[in-house]
Scaffold this motif. Structure first.
Motif, PDB file in Angstrom:
ATOM      1  N   SER A 140     -27.099 106.457 -25.965  1.00  0.00           N
ATOM      2  CA  SER A 140     -27.713 107.777 -25.925  1.00  0.00           C
ATOM      3  C   SER A 140     -29.242 107.674 -26.093  1.00  0.00           C
ATOM      4  O   SER A 140     -29.919 107.099 -25.236  1.00  0.00           O
ATOM      5  N   GLY A 170     -26.031 118.526 -23.065  1.00  0.00           N
ATOM      6  CA  GLY A 170     -25.559 119.377 -24.151  1.00  0.00           C
ATOM      7  C   GLY A 170     -26.675 119.615 -25.146  1.00  0.00           C
ATOM      8  O   GLY A 170     -27.414 118.687 -25.488  1.00  0.00           O
ATOM      9  N   ILE A 178     -27.670 119.581 -28.320  1.00  0.00           N
ATOM     10  CA  ILE A 178     -27.240 119.120 -29.641  1.00  0.00           C
ATOM     11  C   ILE A 178     -27.997 119.808 -30.766  1.00  0.00           C
ATOM     12  O   ILE A 178     -27.543 119.799 -31.919  1.00  0.00           O
ATOM     13  N   ALA A 182     -20.384 119.992 -32.383  1.00  0.00           N
ATOM     14  CA  ALA A 182     -20.962 118.695 -32.029  1.00  0.00           C
ATOM     15  C   ALA A 182     -19.887 117.616 -31.992  1.00  0.00           C
ATOM     16  O   ALA A 182     -19.825 116.808 -31.053  1.00  0.00           O
ATOM     17  N   THR A 194     -18.542 115.672 -28.656  1.00  0.00           N
ATOM     18  CA  THR A 194     -18.902 114.263 -28.552  1.00  0.00           C
ATOM     19  C   THR A 194     -17.735 113.422 -28.058  1.00  0.00           C
ATOM     20  O   THR A 194     -17.930 112.455 -27.320  1.00  0.00           O
ATOM     21  N   ILE A 208     -22.429 115.610 -23.543  1.00  0.00           N
ATOM     22  CA  ILE A 208     -23.807 115.541 -24.032  1.00  0.00           C
ATOM     23  C   ILE A 208     -24.730 115.072 -22.910  1.00  0.00           C
ATOM     24  O   ILE A 208     -25.725 115.722 -22.587  1.00  0.00           O
ATOM     25  N   HIS A 267     -18.793 111.001 -25.061  1.00  0.00           N
ATOM     26  CA  HIS A 267     -20.151 110.467 -25.100  1.00  0.00           C
ATOM     27  C   HIS A 267     -20.243 109.065 -25.697  1.00  0.00           C
ATOM     28  O   HIS A 267     -21.231 108.376 -25.473  1.00  0.00           O
TER      29      HIS A 267
END
Length: 260
Positions: free
Chosen positions: A96, A132, A134, A142, A146, A212, A238
């Protein structure tokens, strides 16, 4: 596999490091939730590699340096950290925001990166595709967004911070993520201009149901990188390394072993 914990100071920032295993060096760069613990996929990777798991400046038990304003600052910090640890080149696995960070490092010093594994990476904007948000989700939203596997999401929710210290670290992480990626949201408009400087082989790993960083981001990113392949995990959100730790680790190992 036992991991040793230490703290080193680089650029005036005291930084928490976990390190375990032997073999070629792999640097794991965590995402927005930090790296509070050694996870199963890390244990597996440490069976074949010298795995280094730092907590970024501004996260977890690492310091919050005044100089940290953006992802570029973080990239230069990690290049200094490699110098400090006397590591000429490493395999980088970034998840990420950690993937975004890995790309920033590869752009600045391409020869320092032997390979780059990017997992649901942030950093690049794809027109018409919104990541997304966050920053707006509550804890339950969340967690459920995820993971595709909602049993894992429920387990994460059951482990919510229950001490003042743990809650403070969670808030610290969120503040740092906002500092680095609030505006624009989770990308840098200038990053795509310089992706051609990344010389290392790149493996993109994505969850097909990532809410995400949607899979469309990975599909758009692949042709922008000179030497990239894309692997998609079905029934996965994710964090493929959490939902499919053994398969993920085997894929990373196969990729690294194929790098000349």
């Amino acid at each position: 596999m036992a991991f040793e914990e230490s703290f080193i100071t680089v650029d005036g920032c005291r930084t928490r490091i976990r390190r375990g295993g032997k073999g070629p060096t792999v640097l794991y760069l965590h995402g927005a939730n930090g790296a509070p613990m050694i996870q199963p996929f890390m244990e597996v990777l440490a069976q074949d590699y010298d795995l280094i798991v730092p907590e970024h400046p501004g996260f977890g038990m690492s310091d919050e340096p005044e100089w940290l304003d953006n992802m570029q600052d973080l990239a230069y910090f990690y290049l200094d950290l490699l110098d400090h640890m006397k590591l000429d080149s490493v395999h980088v696995v970034g998840s990420s925001m950690g993937g975004w960070l890995g790309m920033e490092m590869g752009i600045r010093e391409p020869r320092r990166i032997k390979s780059l594994t990017l997992v649901g990476t942030a950093g690049v904007r794809v027109p018409g595709i919104l990541p997304g948000d966050i920053f707006l989700w509550d804890a339950e939203t969340a967690a459920r967004n995820t993971f595709f596997n909602q049993d894992i999401a429920q387990k994460v929710l059951s482990m919510a911070p229950d001490t003042e210290e743990a809650q403070d670290i969670m808030l610290k992480n969120r503040e740092t993520v906002a500092r680095l990626a609030w505006q624009p949201r989770l990308y840098d408009l200038n990053l795509p201009k310089w992706l051609h400087r990344i010389q290392a082989p790149v493996k993109l790993i994505w969850g097909e149901q990532d809410k995400i960083m949607p899979l469309a981001v990975g599909e758009a990113l692949q042709p922008k990188l000179p030497n990239a392949t894309l692997q998609v995990f079905k029934n996965c959100g994710h964090l493929p390394q959490v939902e499919f730790p053994d398969e993920f680790s085997a894929s990373v190992k196969q990729f690294i072993e194929g790098v000349k």
